[in-house]
Write a protein that holds these residues in place. Structure first.
Motif, PDB file in Angstrom:
ATOM      1  N   LEU A  72       4.113   5.080   8.937  1.00  0.00           N
ATOM      2  CA  LEU A  72       3.425   3.930   9.537  1.00  0.00           C
ATOM      3  C   LEU A  72       2.377   4.378  10.548  1.00  0.00           C
ATOM      4  CD1 LEU A  72       3.074   0.922   9.839  1.00  0.00           C
ATOM      5  CD2 LEU A  72       5.119   0.874  11.284  1.00  0.00           C
ATOM      6  N   GLN A  73       2.734   5.347  11.374  1.00  0.00           N
ATOM      7  CA  GLN A  73       1.797   5.831  12.385  1.00  0.00           C
ATOM      8  C   GLN A  73       0.567   6.464  11.744  1.00  0.00           C
ATOM      9  OE1 GLN A  73       2.463   5.333  15.849  1.00  0.00           O
ATOM     10  NE2 GLN A  73       0.277   5.649  15.768  1.00  0.00           N
ATOM     11  N   SER A  74       0.772   7.208  10.661  1.00  0.00           N
ATOM     12  CA  SER A  74      -0.397   7.818   9.996  1.00  0.00           C
ATOM     13  C   SER A  74      -1.309   6.741   9.410  1.00  0.00           C
ATOM     14  CB  SER A  74       0.052   8.804   8.909  1.00  0.00           C
ATOM     15  OG  SER A  74       0.607   8.131   7.802  1.00  0.00           O
ATOM     16  N   TYR A  75      -0.731   5.656   8.919  1.00  0.00           N
ATOM     17  CA  TYR A  75      -1.546   4.558   8.412  1.00  0.00           C
ATOM     18  C   TYR A  75      -2.341   3.911   9.547  1.00  0.00           C
ATOM     19  CZ  TYR A  75      -2.896   0.054   6.534  1.00  0.00           C
ATOM     20  OH  TYR A  75      -3.625  -1.049   6.151  1.00  0.00           O
ATOM     21  N   LEU A  76      -1.681   3.680  10.672  1.00  0.00           N
ATOM     22  CA  LEU A  76      -2.369   3.059  11.814  1.00  0.00           C
ATOM     23  C   LEU A  76      -3.518   3.942  12.304  1.00  0.00           C
ATOM     24  CD1 LEU A  76       0.648   1.623  13.849  1.00  0.00           C
ATOM     25  CD2 LEU A  76      -0.973   0.359  12.400  1.00  0.00           C
ATOM     26  N   TYR A  77      -3.314   5.248  12.334  1.00  0.00           N
ATOM     27  CA  TYR A  77      -4.384   6.159  12.745  1.00  0.00           C
ATOM     28  C   TYR A  77      -5.558   6.106  11.777  1.00  0.00           C
ATOM     29  CZ  TYR A  77      -1.505   8.536  16.275  1.00  0.00           C
ATOM     30  OH  TYR A  77      -0.739   8.849  17.366  1.00  0.00           O
ATOM     31  N   SER A  78      -5.266   5.910  10.499  1.00  0.00           N
ATOM     32  CA  SER A  78      -6.336   5.930   9.507  1.00  0.00           C
ATOM     33  C   SER A  78      -7.153   4.637   9.485  1.00  0.00           C
ATOM     34  CB  SER A  78      -5.753   6.188   8.112  1.00  0.00           C
ATOM     35  OG  SER A  78      -5.035   5.064   7.654  1.00  0.00           O
ATOM     36  N   LYS A  79      -6.612   3.570  10.072  1.00  0.00           N
ATOM     37  CA  LYS A  79      -7.314   2.281  10.063  1.00  0.00           C
ATOM     38  C   LYS A  79      -8.533   2.284  10.949  1.00  0.00           C
ATOM     39  CE  LYS A  79      -5.232  -1.594  10.583  1.00  0.00           C
ATOM     40  NZ  LYS A  79      -4.395  -2.744  10.767  1.00  0.00           N
TER      41      LYS A  79
ATOM     42  N   LYS B  91       0.869  -1.188   0.000  1.00  0.00           N
ATOM     43  CA  LYS B  91       0.000   0.000   0.000  1.00  0.00           C
ATOM     44  C   LYS B  91       0.895   1.224   0.000  1.00  0.00           C
ATOM     45  CE  LYS B  91      -4.234  -1.576   2.106  1.00  0.00           C
ATOM     46  NZ  LYS B  91      -5.238  -1.362   3.119  1.00  0.00           N
ATOM     47  N   ARG B  92       0.380   2.276  -0.581  1.00  0.00           N
ATOM     48  CA  ARG B  92       1.106   3.553  -0.613  1.00  0.00           C
ATOM     49  C   ARG B  92       0.473   4.507   0.388  1.00  0.00           C
ATOM     50  NH1 ARG B  92       3.979   4.510  -5.288  1.00  0.00           N
ATOM     51  NH2 ARG B  92       5.137   5.914  -3.921  1.00  0.00           N
ATOM     52  N   VAL B  93       1.313   5.346   0.992  1.00  0.00           N
ATOM     53  CA  VAL B  93       0.853   6.328   1.966  1.00  0.00           C
ATOM     54  C   VAL B  93       1.493   7.670   1.628  1.00  0.00           C
ATOM     55  CG1 VAL B  93       0.862   6.981   4.403  1.00  0.00           C
ATOM     56  CG2 VAL B  93       0.608   4.585   3.774  1.00  0.00           C
ATOM     57  N   ASP B  94       0.682   8.705   1.559  1.00  0.00           N
ATOM     58  CA  ASP B  94       1.177  10.057   1.295  1.00  0.00           C
ATOM     59  C   ASP B  94       2.220  10.416   2.349  1.00  0.00           C
ATOM     60  OD1 ASP B  94       1.573  12.767   0.836  1.00  0.00           O
ATOM     61  OD2 ASP B  94      -0.556  13.231   0.660  1.00  0.00           O
ATOM     62  N   GLU B  95       3.390  10.804   1.895  1.00  0.00           N
ATOM     63  CA  GLU B  95       4.461  11.105   2.835  1.00  0.00           C
ATOM     64  C   GLU B  95       4.854  12.586   2.843  1.00  0.00           C
ATOM     65  OE1 GLU B  95       8.695  10.568   0.750  1.00  0.00           O
ATOM     66  OE2 GLU B  95       7.822   8.670   1.350  1.00  0.00           O
TER      67      GLU B  95
END
Length: 136
Positions: free
Chosen positions: A129-136, A89-93
């Motif tokens: 990674l943290q932003s992805y976890l928050y978005s889940k 998966k891609r995440v805006d960085e």
């Protein structure tokens, strides 16, 4: 549960962060010379179960791809072949490097310690990674 592994890909160095096995906490793992990234990932995935690769997606302010996206796409092609069973998966960085630097300041690191680009890359991967976890 397996871990989620985040990659802040760079042409020279790549920051890596992982979750705990419950996928609650994001922690910086290391920074790897990009030439050694695939061997590192192969070794890591033999020791730890990884369920997902997160790869930072660098974008310009107008939402267009940054110059480094070309290199990231080439890396993703290789990653998909080597690890066909692990989704990507891609995440805006955007702003992660600036946020990483500010995190270093906030945590009290001295000026010469903040010049450590490898640490900035590792913290950036952790923020992705943290932003992805928050978005889940």
């Amino acid at each position: 549960m397996a871990r989620i592994l985040a990659i802040d890909y760079g042409t020279r160095r790549t920051g890596i962060a992982v979750t705990d096995e419950l996928q609650i906490i994001a922690s910086g793992l290391t920074t790897v010379d990009t030439k050694q990234l695939l061997p590192f990932l192969k070794e890591y995935t033999t020791k730890e179960q990884v369920e997902l690769f997160l790869i930072g997606e660098p974008k310009q302010m107008d939402n267009t791809a940054s110059e480094s996206e070309f290199y990231i796409q080439k890396f993703i092609e290789v990653l998909e072949k080597e690890f066909s069973s692990i989704p990507i998966k891609r995440v805006d960085e955007r702003f992660t490097s600036k946020m990483a630097f500010q995190t270093m300041i906030d945590s009290g690191l001295k000026k010469n310690q903040r010049k450590n680009k490898a640490l900035v890359d590792e913290i950036s991967a952790t923020l992705i990674l943290q932003s992805y976890l928050y978005s889940k």
